[in-house]
Design a protein around this motif. Structure first.
Motif, short mmCIF file in Angstrom:
data_model
loop_
_atom_site.label_atom_id
_atom_site.label_comp_id
_atom_site.label_asym_id
_atom_site.label_seq_id
_atom_site.Cartn_x
_atom_site.Cartn_y
_atom_site.Cartn_z
N ASP A 188 46.18 46.81 41.76
CA ASP A 188 44.95 47.58 41.72
C ASP A 188 43.74 46.67 41.47
OD1 ASP A 188 45.89 50.07 42.27
OD2 ASP A 188 46.24 50.64 40.18
N ILE A 189 43.94 45.79 40.50
CA ILE A 189 42.83 44.89 40.16
C ILE A 189 42.50 43.99 41.34
CG2 ILE A 189 42.10 43.02 38.64
CD1 ILE A 189 43.61 44.33 36.41
N ASP A 190 43.58 43.49 41.99
CA ASP A 190 43.35 42.64 43.16
C ASP A 190 42.53 43.37 44.21
OD1 ASP A 190 44.55 40.51 42.15
OD2 ASP A 190 46.47 40.73 43.24
N LYS A 191 42.92 44.62 44.43
CA LYS A 191 42.22 45.42 45.44
C LYS A 191 40.76 45.64 45.05
CE LYS A 191 43.15 49.36 48.37
NZ LYS A 191 43.93 50.59 48.52
N LEU A 192 40.58 45.94 43.78
CA LEU A 192 39.22 46.18 43.25
C LEU A 192 38.35 44.95 43.46
CD1 LEU A 192 37.29 47.90 41.49
CD2 LEU A 192 38.46 47.03 39.48
N VAL A 193 38.93 43.78 43.09
CA VAL A 193 38.17 42.54 43.21
C VAL A 193 37.86 42.24 44.68
CG1 VAL A 193 38.32 40.04 42.88
CG2 VAL A 193 39.02 41.59 41.04
N LYS A 194 38.86 42.49 45.51
CA LYS A 194 38.68 42.24 46.94
C LYS A 194 37.55 43.11 47.51
CE LYS A 194 42.33 41.23 50.31
NZ LYS A 194 43.62 41.91 50.55
N GLU A 527 32.08 53.04 43.26
CA GLU A 527 32.87 54.08 43.92
C GLU A 527 33.64 53.52 45.11
OE1 GLU A 527 30.12 57.21 44.88
OE2 GLU A 527 30.21 58.04 42.84
N LYS A 528 32.93 52.69 45.87
CA LYS A 528 33.58 52.10 47.04
C LYS A 528 34.72 51.16 46.62
CE LYS A 528 30.26 50.48 49.77
NZ LYS A 528 29.56 49.71 50.79
N ALA A 529 34.48 50.40 45.54
CA ALA A 529 35.44 49.37 45.15
C ALA A 529 36.72 49.95 44.56
CB ALA A 529 34.79 48.40 44.16
N ILE A 530 36.60 51.10 43.85
CA ILE A 530 37.80 51.63 43.19
C ILE A 530 38.59 52.56 44.11
CG2 ILE A 530 36.90 51.47 40.83
CD1 ILE A 530 36.29 54.46 40.99
N GLU A 531 38.12 52.78 45.29
CA GLU A 531 38.80 53.65 46.23
C GLU A 531 40.25 53.18 46.44
OE1 GLU A 531 37.19 54.65 50.36
OE2 GLU A 531 35.65 55.36 48.94
#
Lengths: 546, 396
Positions: A188-194, A527-531
């Motif tokens: 999740d964190i990786d995705k958020l950071v990406k 909002e976009k990043a935590i999707e």
């Protein structure tokens, strides 16, 4: 100096409110930014140690503290603003209209505006913007600009350079945007950071703690634009020195060649022609319009500029070499060397010369006994006529008026209403006859004159008013204005956004965010990043009351 | 159809479309809460109509440019119309970003009032005077108008914030001041209504005025309440004036302008009074429930952002470009002409606004009042400085 060591190990300067590295509030300094009892931290200058808030003892500290206050700065702006308003109630002295009873301020204001005009004049509001106190106000704004900027820029710069991705929980939870989420795995964190990277955030990672930041340079905008303003103020000071700025005004008659004032006799100007064009009412585009008055559409002086090759030789006749032929128009000034010439005024139909003839007083046919012409800008004192008459120009009034006590006088040096006293000596006679001549006047002083002088012809020409200026401060003003615009755009059109993603000791994820403006934008970014992740949306902890 | 009628019809079309779009935005805010701040169908229709209106106004602008041969921003009619167009443009941009239909309900009618106000001045095509003949005319004036158009959005958001937030349950200074702001908007409507009515009636009253020993003709298109100083009425069968303009008002036009102001107050007060009668409460109070559905935070943000965007544009157009052109035309980049001073006052004011907001935390209501005052300064510079104070910029 009493440095403050934070529990994270970072050493902060005295007066720090929030640790530069981890953001932990420094207990004893919370009052400085008014953080006591507040749910949220004041993030204005990232809680950095400002000189004005730290040292308050010596006189210099007090002066520094005074000028570094934005409150004082705003007061100075408001005072200048209000003073400026007063300056526009009645026209400033340079705008006293031509048709006024008198262009003397002492008379004009009271005459036109009554008691209020008199008060206005006595308070000196008629030259408001060049008055000492107005200039002092502007200067104080300048001082305030410098001190405010220095007081904040250096510590803010330090704080932003020393910041670390890992923040103290107290710092995070007291941000306006904050959330805690459990059950968040590393994917999740990786995705958020990406995702944040995709939104062009710069990522700094340290031990699994992440700082995503963008637009930090916009924080320097205010300081850049203040530098621009200071350059403008310095340019204004420079402009008051004759080396940097000079201006002059001259009247040039058609056909006249004269030295250009303020150029140390180096340049000459010749007025070839002055042209005034008014709107041609036959133009079909404007048929529908009710042209009540003619609209002037062109003011133009055709000139030749000469350079004197031997200007420094005293007494020598100048050797003139034409360097520029130009049609100066309004909105189209002529430029040469460091000078600029502007079309600024005109006078139509000034008298150029007048021709006269002499005839016997009782000759009904008025047969000419001799002619002479007076050049009105350069009259001779004696005219010898071919027929043997001699005319002495006893008195010349270029702009004739009759004074209150009945004496003739000249109001100006411009030949607008020429009048003469001439003495006519018939051939081989030493006895002269005195006549007074003017437009529509021909007065025989004794009433016994044998000869009469009559106006035969008048020639007119236009006069052009040209302003000359030499302004070396313009590049500084342009530089200052450019820097100001860069700074203000940098500060206003970009935002400094930061998102902190920290792992708490218990494994839950802490997400906090701060921006210096446009909260709507940063919320959209998050909002976009935590999707598609388990991270919960940051809650806005400071909504204005519904 | 000749170019001139294409031009004026395009402007009229734009005017009607803006009003039409207002109704669609009005419909959009009545939708249920979950859809608010999202792009709704009705809102999108409103936006599309607004954009078509804007394009139509663009047609007016371009055709008029072709007719006159210069950028049509050279007198009060042309400039104010263009100002209205910039307001619409700023609204379109802000709407696309924030999707806030409430803003449309307020911004569009207010911009339309500005455009209607512009049409009250002479729309004749007249030649461009020498002082304006430069390509800087189009650069300087359009940039100023664009900056002011963006600042107008901050005024609208500020006004909405005040209507939304100020307590209307009992009479207070704050809601009285707010009502005063609303009343001022009614004065504009009054001016437009009265001028239009007497235009349609082709009303005319002619005076002969003595000025410095010369007889000048003063023409009135409104019934003369205030006659020019030292004048004799020439027209027959018109209303007899109640009094003469006082002596301290100067200029040939003083009597007519005073008369127009008086009529605007009459007309405006009458319409405001009718509105009060119908709503049976203060207009601000009446409008308040309409804004229930909008977040004050959002209004605050729009208000601040439009100042943040508009301030640099205004600085560039109103001070920097202005100075460059003044240097070319008049040989001095700054001369303390009233219009210049008022541009500086506007700049100082918004600079203070930004400092108070950024450093002293003036958010919400305080910010809202400042946004309203800032726009009042802009309107003052447009109307009073042009028509009352003697200025090099009095081109109309």
């Amino acid at each position: 100096m009493n440095k403050i060591k934070c529990e994270c190990g970072h050493i902060n300067p005295e007066g720090t409110v929030l640790c530069e590295a981890c953001g932990k509030p420094v207990e004893e300094n919370q009052h400085i930014d008014g953080n006591d009892d507040k749910k949220l931290l004041n993030m204005r200058y990232d809680g950095s140690a400002r000189r004005s808030q730290t040292f308050k003892k010596s006189l210099i500290d007090k002066i520094w503290g005074f000028f570094s206050s934005v409150k004082v700065g705003v007061w100075l702006i408001v005072l200048t603003l209000v003073a400026s308003i007063f300056g526009t109630i009645f026209p400033q002295e340079q705008f006293i209209p031509q048709d006024a009873v008198s262009r003397d301020p002492a008379i004009f204001y009271e005459d036109r505006y009554g008691i209020f005009g008199l008060i206005y004049y006595q308070l000196g509001f008629h030259h408001m913007y060049s008055s000492l106190w107005f200039i002092i106000l502007i200067a104080l704004i300048g001082v305030s600009l410098v001190i405010c900027s220095l007081d904040r820029f250096i510590p803010l710069f330090r704080a932003l350079r020393n910041q670390k991705p890992k923040k103290h929980k107290k710092f995070l939870s007291k941000q306006r945007l904050y959330s805690e989420s459990s059950n968040v795995d590393d994917a999740d964190i990786d995705k958020l950071v990406k995702n944040l990277k995709k939104s062009r955030y710069k990522i700094t990672e340290e031990d699994g703690h992440v700082l995503a930041e963008k637009g930090r340079f916009s924080r320097w905008g205010p300081y850049v634009n203040h530098i621009g303003l200071i350059i403008i103020l310095i340019a204004a000071i420079l402009r008051s020195t004759p080396i940097m700025f000079s201006e002059d005004y001259m009247w040039v008659r058609e056909g006249e060649q004269r030295v250009i004032p303020g150029t140390n006799n180096k340049y000459y100007i010749e007025n070839k022609d002055f042209i005034l064009e008014t709107q041609n009412a036959n133009d079909e585009r404007f048929q529908e319009a009710s042209l009540e008055e003619e609209i002037p559409v062109n003011y133009q002086t055709d000139v030749v500029i000469y350079e004197a090759k031997n200007a420094d030789v005293v007494g020598a006749e100048p050797e003139l070499e034409p360097i520029l032929t130009y049609s100066i128009q309004m909105n189209n000034p002529a430029k040469f060397d460091k000078y600029t010439l502007y079309q600024q005024g005109y006078q139509l139909n000034e008298f150029k010369n007048m021709s006269f003839k002499i005839h016997e007083t009782d000759d009904e046919k008025e047969e000419s006994l001799g002619n002479f012409t007076i050049d009105l800008t350069n009259p001779e004192s004696v005219y010898e006529l071919d027929s043997g008459f001699r005319v002495e120009l006893t008195n010349y009034y270029p702009d004739y008026i009759m004074t209150e006590n009945g004496n003739p006088a000249s109001e100006t040096d411009h030949p607008r209403n020429p009048a003469f006293v001439v003495t006519v000596y018939p051939p081989d006679s030493d006895e002269g006859e005195v006549s007074f001549l003017g437009i529509g006047k021909n007065i025989d002083a004794t009433g016994e004159n044998e000869y009469k002088v009559a106006i035969e012809d008048v020639e007119f020409r236009d006069v052009s008013g040209i302003a000359i200026s030499s302004d070396r401060t313009l590049p500084f003003f342009i530089l200052g204005a450019t820097i100001f615009m860069i700074g203000v755009i940098q500060g206003m059109y970009w935002q400094h956004r930061r998102v902190w993603i920290n792992r708490d000791k218990d494994g839950s994820l802490l997400l906090a965010a701060h921006t210096n403006k446009n909260w709507y934008g940063i919320k959209r970014d998050i909002e976009k990043a935590i999707e598609g992740t388990n991270v919960s949306m940051a809650r806005d902890q400071q909504e204005l009351d519904e | 159809m000749d170019l001139y009628s294409i031009s004026s019809n395009a402007l009229l079309t734009a005017f009607i479309l803006y009003l039409l779009a207002t109704f669609f935005f009005g419909g959009a805010i009545r939708q249920n809460k979950s859809e608010r701040n999202k792009q709704t169908k009705t809102g999108t229709i409103g936006l599309v109509i607004t954009i078509i209106g804007f394009v139509s106004q663009l047609v007016y602008f371009i055709t008029r440019w072709v007719i006159t041969g210069h950028a049509p921003v050279s007198n009060l009619f042309e400039f104010t119309t263009f100002l209205g167009m910039s307001m619409i443009f700023a609204f379109i941009i802000i709407y696309i970003y924030y999707k806030n239909a409430f803003l449309g309900v307020f911004a569009l009618p207010l911009a339309t009032i500005i455009i209607a106000y512009a049409s009250m001045f002479s729309t004749d095509v007249v030649p461009l005077q020498a002082s304006l003949q430069n390509y800087w005319l189009s650069i300087h004036v359009t940039t100023v108008a664009l900056g002011q158009g963006i600042l107008f959005i901050s005024f609208v958001a500020g006004l909405m914030y005040l209507i939304r937030q100020i307590d209307q349950t009992k009479l207070s200074w704050r809601n009285v001041m707010l009502e005063l702001v609303i009343y001022c908007i009614f004065l504009f409507i009054g001016f437009i209504a009265v001028t239009t009515i007497f235009n349609v009636l082709s009303y005319e009253a002619t005076f002969e005025v003595e000025r410095d020993g010369q007889l000048v003709i003063a023409e009135y298109h409104l019934p003369p309440i205030a006659a020019p100083k030292d004048s004799t009425l020439l027209s027959e069968n018109v209303m007899k004036s109640w009094f003469e303009a006082p002596a301290w008002m100067h200029g040939d036009e003083a009597g007519r302008k005073l008369n127009t102001v008086i009529w605007s107050f009459f007309g405006g007060s009458l319409i405001y009074g009718l509105a009060l009668l119908i709503s049976r409460r203060r207009i601000g109070e009446r409008l308040q429930p309409l804004l229930k559905g909008v977040k004050p935070d959002m209004l605050d943000e729009i208000m601040y952002r439009s100042v943040a965007i508009g301030f640099p544009v205004f600085t560039l157009g109103g001070l920097i470009f202005a100075a460059i052109w003044a240097q070319i035309a008049w040989g001095r980049f700054w001369g303390w002409d009233p219009k210049e001073v008022w541009a500086l006052i506007t700049w100082f004011f918004y600079a203070a606004f930004l400092h108070l907001r950024l450093s002293r935390g003036w958010h919400g209501e305080k910010s809202g009042w400042l946004a309203v005052i800032g726009f009042a300064i802009i309107m003052f510079n447009l109307i009073v400085v042009n028509l009352v104070l003697a200025s090099l910029h009095s081109y109309a």
